[in-house]
Design an enzyme around this catalytic site. Sequence first.
Site, PDB file in Angstrom:
ATOM      1  CD  GLU A 187      -3.019  -1.053   2.255  1.00 11.24           C
ATOM      2  OE1 GLU A 187      -4.166  -1.436   2.020  1.00 11.24           O
ATOM      3  OE2 GLU A 187      -2.654  -0.605   3.373  1.00 11.24           O
ATOM      4  CD  GLU A 256      -5.057  -5.670   2.508  1.00 13.47           C
ATOM      5  OE1 GLU A 256      -5.835  -4.815   2.999  1.00 13.47           O
ATOM      6  OE2 GLU A 256      -3.860  -5.776   2.833  1.00 13.47           O
TER       7      GLU A 256
END
Length: 857
Positions: A187, A256
Amino acid sequence: MKRCHHLCRLLHLWLSLVILSFSHSSYGDNVTYDHRALVINGVRRVLISGSIHYPRSTPEMWPDLIQKAKDGGLDVVETYVFWNLHEPVQGQYDFEGRKDIVKFVKTAAEAGLYVHLRIGPYVCAEWNYGGFPLWLHFIPGIKFRTDNEPFKTEMQRFTAKIVDMMKQENLYASQGGPIILSQIENEYGNIDSAYGAAAQRYIQWSASMALSLDTGVPWVMCQQSDAPDPIINTCNGFYCDQFSPNSNNKPKMWTENWSGWFLSFGGSAPYRPPQDLAFAVARFFQRGGTFQNYYMYQGGTNFGRTTGGPFIATSYDYDAPIDEYGLLNQPKWGHLRDLHKVIKKCEPALIATDPAYTSLGQNLEAHVYKTSSGACAAFLANINTQDATVKFNGKTYQLPGWSVSILPDCKNVVYNTAQINSQETTSEMRYLSSISEGTNQPLSRLSSSGWSYIKEPVGISKADAFTRKGLVEQINTTADASDYLWYSISFNITMGEPWLISGEQTLLHVESLGHVLRAFVNGYYIGGAMGSADSTKISLSKLIILDKGKNTIDLLSATVGLQNYGAFFDLSGAGVTGPVTLSANGVTFDLSPYVWTYQIGLKGEDMSLFDDSDDSASLWLSDSTLPTNVPLVWYKTQFQAPAGNDPVAIDFTGMGKGEAWINGKSIGRFWPNYTAPLSGCSDSCNYKGAYSSSKCLKKCGKPSQQLYHVPRSFLKEGANTMVLFEEEGGDPTKISFATRHTGSLCAHVSEMHPAPVNFEVYPELAVSKQKLGPMVHVTCPGPDQLINEVKFASFGTPQGTCGSYSHGKCSSTNALSVVQQACVGMNSCRVPVSTKAFGDPCRGVTKSLAIEATCSS
């Protein structure tokens, strides 16, 4: 035909076993990718994955969790690798017990599942310090997650260490193992702009470094739109159907899919409706996705001091398909299992071509996968919140609002994301009546006679205390060796300070970066303050009475997990940074710049009072009057483990804040008196419309976490020892033990629902899938359990939810007797949702069947 049907099923099973036996062959698998999918041994694959973090459960739990994941239709298990767990001291590694990542990967392989190893080594994950070890912070010249040589050296060393461990055990698919993917970084694209031009150099280096490790499998970067080739950039979020990779040569992957959300101390409990989660998954595959991972599939528990945040709770349940205790979260698990089966039925078409899009109206979409060989799969989506009727291929279809219907043959609806066929279960905690060790008291309440205690000294009590001029930042001082840092200052009141008069009220004011503060004056507790997940900062003001002569102010600062996310998160501070002032008679005096004495941690921590040993036995006191509701007390008792194999929890009602150990193993921080806000929750949550972490909340006005998981493997036969450190003040005699059980089995299916997806479990019906109608199917959680009672049954227009069903205006008179005859005494039963079984109590009205039953051994 019947004989052929069984032979075909046996042949299909045999072929499946043959394929499985070669899936992790000793010769290795060739894993590549193209624009449509991951390619394993030359075959494109549609893959369903789920995150299970090995340290958030126990090795004894892993086989069951992984088998439940497989039974739920997963192909892949995904896990982070937690650097600070494995290298708490630079150069000293720990891969034992819950940290045995090799064993975890092998357990997945034994179940026939692939593994996605997300090395990071930054993980976020609501994990302490984002997974980085604290010693990293103190390397001279280091800057995290940027083009910085000291950081890159350590990151490469640890990443190579993990890769080498996997290679030595032949765990990469290229070696015949289960690991088909690895991830580097995590991320970073969300925050890389804060690092300027150095961020791009760092990403290029990270990619090159990962590729140089020669794993033989693809690498991914999540949330990194500029991931260099051949690294695959992937999506994280509640919805990823609109995501596109940064190259037409890369597949559309979702690393995710947030199945719920995390819980914070002081916050309400978030949950995500299964209809919306299924909608998000179906939309992703509808629009070209071929790899999807649930974060989390089983959340687990933040044992010890592993939580990040700050203020992340000990429970990491995440409203995942498998709950914190390892039990199925129904109907979420079952509804997704059915979805996975349908997606797999569509796989031949999904991997063969790109979807063709057709508009069916405003926010009404059809995507069709059709091949020259005749394979065809269609997804019909209603992105509105209102129901709709659409025409597709000359036929009419009803589409509930915010739903996707899946047609594996482009003709017949087999699954709709808004229509749940799976059973729902309620969970209940049964408070125990077992006998605690050495007493005649039930475990549901431990009497004061069963407890001993040690009072933690207020202020400075250790020989390694030190002095500094001015106030120090906590994390740089403690290196997170403990949650606690004492700040202590002493001064004398003499006639020289006429504004500060002994015996009169003086205002003590303390400013802190957080996270929790306890203040003592001359050994007496005067009060505390705490931050929150939204703001860790603290401002404490208390009126105090000072003595003539010497006075001592002791401030105990406590962290509740270190920051784990954001640009430069590693620089976030904690502790009393001031000012610390005294005010009286219009004059304010700042104590901040003077000499303070500091103590890292508690004396009881240094003495290892939490260990299950006899070294400190003589120090524990067993007075007739147990000190309760006072701060800084260690408590100890013994108890017998609850009988059976049901998951165990402790209800910490009556306690304040602290940490708990069972037989020397920390089950985490407890904080039952930190309650959620009074508002923001509702009895039900409409699944229609975009989900966010604040949309669906429960437990408003209640403790954020009241129950704390004790893994069975932490317990032993005979006497078990529980040690508590109570920081704020509580009463341990009010602690309760309970076991977690499935309460009721429920199902509510209408005439408009598709037939059960798992129709192959009904061979005795000897009918084609098209002729099989909607059906209620409930199964006891244990193979040795039988349905002993049907508590409710209604065919017509029943209302309510599991545990609170009621009859509607229309109800069949024989529903209860029909369901009882079909279900009582059975481990599993199925009842058609049909007027043939129940009659027609109201013609022209769409009817449904709702049942609630219970099981017993």
